[in-house]
Design a protein around this motif. Sequence first.
Motif: not given
Ligand code: C2G
Length: 151
Positions: A7, A17, A23, A36, A40, A46, A91, A94-95, A101, A114-116, A148
């Motif tokens: 999501y 992204h 991955r 989204s 939403f 956002k 996900m 950060d989630w 979830f 892992d988030r980048t 987040q």
């Molecule tokens: N992400 C990442 N590294 C980043 C930025 C984002 O791994 N530097 C990941 C986020 O953790 C997410 C995905 O990329 O899994 C998409 O990020 P967003 O578009 O910001 O999504 P978000 O606002 O977190 O929406 O129902 C859940 C929400 O819709 C999630």
Amino acid sequence: MKRVLTYGTYDLLHYGHIRLLQRAKALGDYLIVALSTDEFNEIKGKKAYHNYETRKKMLEAIRYVDLVIPEEKWEQKIADVQKYDVDIVVMGSDWAGSDRFDYLKDYCEVVYLDRTEGISTTKIKRELGLQEPRNGLDQLPTTKQERQNDN
Ligand code: C2G
């Protein structure tokens, strides 16, 4: 055929992204992105630069993405997992542990990748002068909530 679901808003696509999608796809054979909608995003607090149709087209152009569906509400996830016969919900970290979830573990596998670090849509906007710097210093988000909101 292992089916993966993730999501997100995916505005101003960046390599954080792309790495997440790459991955996520590597965990299965078919990747669905629940994107989204603009409505939403308002609920999530956002404001995306690109509208839903544009963000959808951009995601559909990515080799890892097999299907894009609308994410319209927080509560649709169980129905999505069942309707699309999903094996894994993925996900960014950060989630991790989020009650948005973790409950899905009763229906499918849930994986947090892992988030980048060092890149986010908010950071891009800030550095392009499109958004007020946070309290004058360009600090990375510290709290989970800030992270987040800072994707
Ligand atoms: N992400 C990442 N590294 C980043 C930025 C984002 O791994 N530097 C990941 C986020 O953790 C997410 C995905 O990329 O899994 C998409 O990020 P967003 O578009 O910001 O999504 P978000 O606002 O977190 O929406 O129902 C859940 C929400 O819709 C999630």
